[in-house]
Design a protein around this motif. Sequence first.
Motif, PDB file in Angstrom:
ATOM      1  N   PHE A   1      -2.618  20.141  -3.034  1.00  0.00           N
ATOM      2  CA  PHE A   1      -2.376  18.885  -2.330  1.00  0.00           C
ATOM      3  C   PHE A   1      -1.260  18.079  -2.982  1.00  0.00           C
ATOM      4  O   PHE A   1      -1.036  18.172  -4.189  1.00  0.00           O
ATOM      5  N   GLN A   2      -0.599  17.286  -2.165  1.00  0.00           N
ATOM      6  CA  GLN A   2       0.418  16.356  -2.632  1.00  0.00           C
ATOM      7  C   GLN A   2      -0.083  14.947  -2.338  1.00  0.00           C
ATOM      8  O   GLN A   2      -0.342  14.610  -1.182  1.00  0.00           O
ATOM      9  N   VAL A   3      -0.218  14.126  -3.384  1.00  0.00           N
ATOM     10  CA  VAL A   3      -0.682  12.754  -3.217  1.00  0.00           C
ATOM     11  C   VAL A   3       0.455  11.829  -3.659  1.00  0.00           C
ATOM     12  O   VAL A   3       0.986  11.973  -4.754  1.00  0.00           O
ATOM     13  N   SER A   4       0.816  10.904  -2.796  1.00  0.00           N
ATOM     14  CA  SER A   4       1.958  10.020  -3.065  1.00  0.00           C
ATOM     15  C   SER A   4       1.548   8.809  -3.885  1.00  0.00           C
ATOM     16  O   SER A   4       0.378   8.440  -3.942  1.00  0.00           O
ATOM     17  N   HIS A   5       2.542   8.177  -4.478  1.00  0.00           N
ATOM     18  CA  HIS A   5       2.287   6.997  -5.296  1.00  0.00           C
ATOM     19  C   HIS A   5       3.461   6.033  -5.243  1.00  0.00           C
ATOM     20  O   HIS A   5       4.587   6.413  -4.970  1.00  0.00           O
ATOM     21  N   ASP A   6       3.159   4.781  -5.481  1.00  0.00           N
ATOM     22  CA  ASP A   6       4.131   3.717  -5.726  1.00  0.00           C
ATOM     23  C   ASP A   6       5.149   3.464  -4.624  1.00  0.00           C
ATOM     24  O   ASP A   6       6.119   2.772  -4.859  1.00  0.00           O
ATOM     25  N   ASP A   7       4.964   3.989  -3.423  1.00  0.00           N
ATOM     26  CA  ASP A   7       5.900   3.759  -2.325  1.00  0.00           C
ATOM     27  C   ASP A   7       5.353   2.631  -1.445  1.00  0.00           C
ATOM     28  O   ASP A   7       4.298   2.770  -0.849  1.00  0.00           O
ATOM     29  N   GLU A   8       6.073   1.540  -1.359  1.00  0.00           N
ATOM     30  CA  GLU A   8       5.569   0.400  -0.588  1.00  0.00           C
ATOM     31  C   GLU A   8       5.991   0.435   0.870  1.00  0.00           C
ATOM     32  O   GLU A   8       5.409  -0.243   1.699  1.00  0.00           O
ATOM     33  N   VAL A   9       6.987   1.227   1.219  1.00  0.00           N
ATOM     34  CA  VAL A   9       7.472   1.289   2.596  1.00  0.00           C
ATOM     35  C   VAL A   9       6.449   1.927   3.520  1.00  0.00           C
ATOM     36  O   VAL A   9       6.341   1.575   4.681  1.00  0.00           O
ATOM     37  N   VAL A  10       5.659   2.861   3.009  1.00  0.00           N
ATOM     38  CA  VAL A  10       4.694   3.581   3.838  1.00  0.00           C
ATOM     39  C   VAL A  10       3.696   2.633   4.497  1.00  0.00           C
ATOM     40  O   VAL A  10       3.169   2.917   5.571  1.00  0.00           O
ATOM     41  N   ASP A  11       3.416   1.491   3.881  1.00  0.00           N
ATOM     42  CA  ASP A  11       2.479   0.510   4.453  1.00  0.00           C
ATOM     43  C   ASP A  11       2.927   0.002   5.818  1.00  0.00           C
ATOM     44  O   ASP A  11       2.113  -0.459   6.608  1.00  0.00           O
ATOM     45  N   LEU A  12       4.200   0.088   6.096  1.00  0.00           N
ATOM     46  CA  LEU A  12       4.722  -0.383   7.373  1.00  0.00           C
ATOM     47  C   LEU A  12       4.392   0.566   8.516  1.00  0.00           C
ATOM     48  O   LEU A  12       4.389   0.171   9.672  1.00  0.00           O
ATOM     49  N   PHE A  13       4.112   1.831   8.204  1.00  0.00           N
ATOM     50  CA  PHE A  13       3.951   2.844   9.241  1.00  0.00           C
ATOM     51  C   PHE A  13       2.566   3.478   9.307  1.00  0.00           C
ATOM     52  O   PHE A  13       2.197   4.046  10.325  1.00  0.00           O
ATOM     53  N   PHE A  14       1.805   3.411   8.223  1.00  0.00           N
ATOM     54  CA  PHE A  14       0.516   4.097   8.164  1.00  0.00           C
ATOM     55  C   PHE A  14      -0.555   3.172   7.606  1.00  0.00           C
ATOM     56  O   PHE A  14      -0.265   2.192   6.927  1.00  0.00           O
ATOM     57  N   SER A  15      -1.808   3.533   7.867  1.00  0.00           N
ATOM     58  CA  SER A  15      -2.940   2.850   7.239  1.00  0.00           C
ATOM     59  C   SER A  15      -3.172   3.503   5.886  1.00  0.00           C
ATOM     60  O   SER A  15      -3.372   4.725   5.812  1.00  0.00           O
ATOM     61  N   VAL A  16      -3.116   2.719   4.826  1.00  0.00           N
ATOM     62  CA  VAL A  16      -3.260   3.262   3.476  1.00  0.00           C
ATOM     63  C   VAL A  16      -4.267   2.457   2.673  1.00  0.00           C
ATOM     64  O   VAL A  16      -4.496   1.280   2.928  1.00  0.00           O
ATOM     65  N   GLN A  17      -4.866   3.133   1.690  1.00  0.00           N
ATOM     66  CA  GLN A  17      -5.664   2.441   0.686  1.00  0.00           C
ATOM     67  C   GLN A  17      -5.007   2.716  -0.658  1.00  0.00           C
ATOM     68  O   GLN A  17      -4.814   3.859  -1.050  1.00  0.00           O
ATOM     69  N   ARG A  18      -4.646   1.654  -1.348  1.00  0.00           N
ATOM     70  CA  ARG A  18      -4.020   1.761  -2.656  1.00  0.00           C
ATOM     71  C   ARG A  18      -5.077   1.617  -3.750  1.00  0.00           C
ATOM     72  O   ARG A  18      -6.214   1.303  -3.476  1.00  0.00           O
ATOM     73  N   GLY A  19      -4.680   1.842  -4.980  1.00  0.00           N
ATOM     74  CA  GLY A  19      -5.580   1.646  -6.102  1.00  0.00           C
ATOM     75  C   GLY A  19      -6.219   2.917  -6.622  1.00  0.00           C
ATOM     76  O   GLY A  19      -7.100   2.869  -7.476  1.00  0.00           O
ATOM     77  N   TRP A  20      -5.808   4.079  -6.134  1.00  0.00           N
ATOM     78  CA  TRP A  20      -6.358   5.340  -6.610  1.00  0.00           C
ATOM     79  C   TRP A  20      -5.637   5.748  -7.891  1.00  0.00           C
ATOM     80  O   TRP A  20      -4.435   5.589  -8.024  1.00  0.00           O
TER      81      TRP A  20
END
Length: 154
Positions: A31-50
Amino acid sequence: MLFFDGFNHSGVCAATPGHSGEHTPDFGFNFQVSHDDEVVDLFFSVQRGWRNCHKCQAMYYGPTNGPCPGLPAGAHYGGQNLGGTFPADTFDFFLLYGLGAADSIQDNWRACWKCLTLVYDGFTSDKGPCQAGGLHEGHGGEGGVFNFALNFLP
């Protein structure tokens, strides 16, 4: 359970007797898990803090820490200092939810309600051993429970 296997050890596993062994990447996807990208919040539903626990290498929800099978046993540790903040050189992973499965995307990932690690909830019987006792409990049908979708390499 999702764990990191890129160091010289794959982390302490709760399934081994006395927590004496490491996770084994015998099957499954990479798996590939992304980090520290703030632009993705504009296009997808995300939960941060992992975060990635330095002791057991599991992906866990950082604001709560949860129990860890790592030695010495205690709470997951993602690099935070005694004041509870994370240093600038640790990653803030985010997970996408509400996407469903697709080519190279697997859904049915949930946070275990007992240990707060990220576990696969697509199997009906075997959720894997939980550090907090019994099997992981990755509830999925309740309101407010995220169905995370992870990208994997084909």
